[in-house]
Design an enzyme around this catalytic site. Structure first.
Site, PDB file in Angstrom:
ATOM      1  N   GLY A  94       0.783  -1.227   0.000  1.00  0.00           N
ATOM      2  CA  GLY A  94       0.000   0.000   0.000  1.00  0.00           C
ATOM      3  C   GLY A  94       0.814   1.276   0.000  1.00  0.00           C
ATOM      4  O   GLY A  94       0.353   2.317  -0.457  1.00  0.00           O
ATOM      5  N   ASP A  95       2.049   1.218   0.521  1.00  0.00           N
ATOM      6  CA  ASP A  95       2.942   2.380   0.519  1.00  0.00           C
ATOM      7  C   ASP A  95       4.371   1.877   0.363  1.00  0.00           C
ATOM      8  O   ASP A  95       5.251   2.175   1.173  1.00  0.00           O
ATOM      9  CB  ASP A  95       2.781   3.183   1.809  1.00  0.00           C
ATOM     10  CG  ASP A  95       3.489   4.537   1.736  1.00  0.00           C
ATOM     11  OD1 ASP A  95       3.874   4.955   0.626  1.00  0.00           O
ATOM     12  OD2 ASP A  95       3.662   5.169   2.792  1.00  0.00           O
ATOM     13  N   PHE A  96       4.601   1.143  -0.714  1.00  0.00           N
ATOM     14  CA  PHE A  96       5.888   0.478  -0.938  1.00  0.00           C
ATOM     15  C   PHE A  96       6.891   1.490  -1.493  1.00  0.00           C
ATOM     16  O   PHE A  96       7.122   1.577  -2.691  1.00  0.00           O
ATOM     17  CB  PHE A  96       5.706  -0.702  -1.897  1.00  0.00           C
ATOM     18  CG  PHE A  96       6.892  -1.634  -1.955  1.00  0.00           C
ATOM     19  CD1 PHE A  96       7.186  -2.444  -0.865  1.00  0.00           C
ATOM     20  CD2 PHE A  96       7.683  -1.708  -3.080  1.00  0.00           C
ATOM     21  CE1 PHE A  96       8.269  -3.318  -0.915  1.00  0.00           C
ATOM     22  CE2 PHE A  96       8.768  -2.577  -3.144  1.00  0.00           C
ATOM     23  CZ  PHE A  96       9.066  -3.382  -2.057  1.00  0.00           C
TER      24      PHE A  96
END
Length: 271
Positions: free
Chosen positions: A197-199
């Site tokens: 999701g927030d790589f």
């Protein structure tokens, strides 16, 4: 860990009694990098004890911290993430204490080691393939595009989007314009994997050339893999198009879906 300009020594927060004894004796440093809205601290220097991280927030941020604690517990044993040591909630506040994953961030390594950049990028791609290989049938969390668009719209309407932080190609846009563009480009794709999701480069830790783990898991859920691919590809733009292409190729994307990439980059601007 060596002194890090991304952290600043600070006084300890007043703690609930349930945590005060457990966290006595640590040195506190405030994290200066994260954008989650939570206060994030590294706790270190206690003789005979491992370093820890503490997240604290109230109101909607407390809900986000609960979300992350739930996801960390599900991910435990499946892939390398921090271990939840303590979690407390009460009076609209939340406190999450986790283990500290050793190493430096991918961003720090790419910035410092020009010669080793390809090795780091390859490791990022292979780690993301491992992440996306987690069984989505066992994942209780959803982060699909439609749901995130609804959350983004609520953030726009509440005035929570930082319009000064948009990427250069959207400089001068309003959050409402970004939201409209995202809604118009909503992809319809069948692919569903467990996404981080927030790589981003700041959320993946390395020792040497090997990934030791991933942090900031509050957005974990079943979604389009381009949710993660787009964010990392965008982060790597600072280090050149060749590394962006190498990352996608090592992951297994030969011909990127530009429409899906653009949608997820638009969506990320709103969080």
């Amino acid at each position: 860990m060596e002194d890090d300009p991304r952290e600043q020594p600070c006084a300890a927060l007043p703690l609930p009694s349930e945590l005060a004894e457990q966290l006595a004796g640590y040195r506190w440093s405030r994290d200066l990098v994260g954008e989650s809205g939570a206060q994030v601290f590294r706790l270190s220097g206690k003789p005979g004890a491992d370093d820890l991280f503490l997240k604290h927030g109230s109101g909607p941020v407390a809900e986000d911290i609960l979300t992350e604690a739930e996801r960390l517990r599900w991910l435990s044993g499946r892939i390398e993430v921090p271990t939840v040591r303590y979690y407390l909630v009460g009076d609209g506040e939340a406190w999450l204490v986790t283990s500290a994953i050793p190493g430096r961030t991918a961003y720090q390594l790419l910035e410092a080691d020009t010669a080793g950049r390809e090795t780091i990028v390859d490791a990022l791609a292979h780690f993301l393939r491992r992440w996306h290989a987690l069984d989505p049938r066992t994942c209780p969390f959803t982060s699909d595009a439609a749901g995130r668009l609804a959350l983004a719209q609520a953030r726009v309407e509440a005035g929570l989007v930082d319009e000064d932080d948009f990427d250069p190609e959207r400089a001068g846009w309003t959050s409402a314009q970004v939201l409209e563009a995202a809604m118009e480009s909503l992809p319809r794709v069948p692919d569903r994997v467990v996404t981080h999701g927030d790589f981003s480069l700041d959320n993946v830790l390395f020792v040497g050339g090997a990934v030791t783990g991933c942090i900031d898991t509050g957005r974990v859920g079943i979604a389009d893999p381009y949710q993660d691919l787009a964010i990392m590809w965008n982060c790597l733009g600072e280090f050149g198009a060749a590394l962006q292409g190498r990352f996608l190729n090592q992951y297994g994307v030969v011909e990127p879906d530009c429409d899906r990439m653009r949608f997820h980059l638009l969506l990320d601007e709103l969080f």
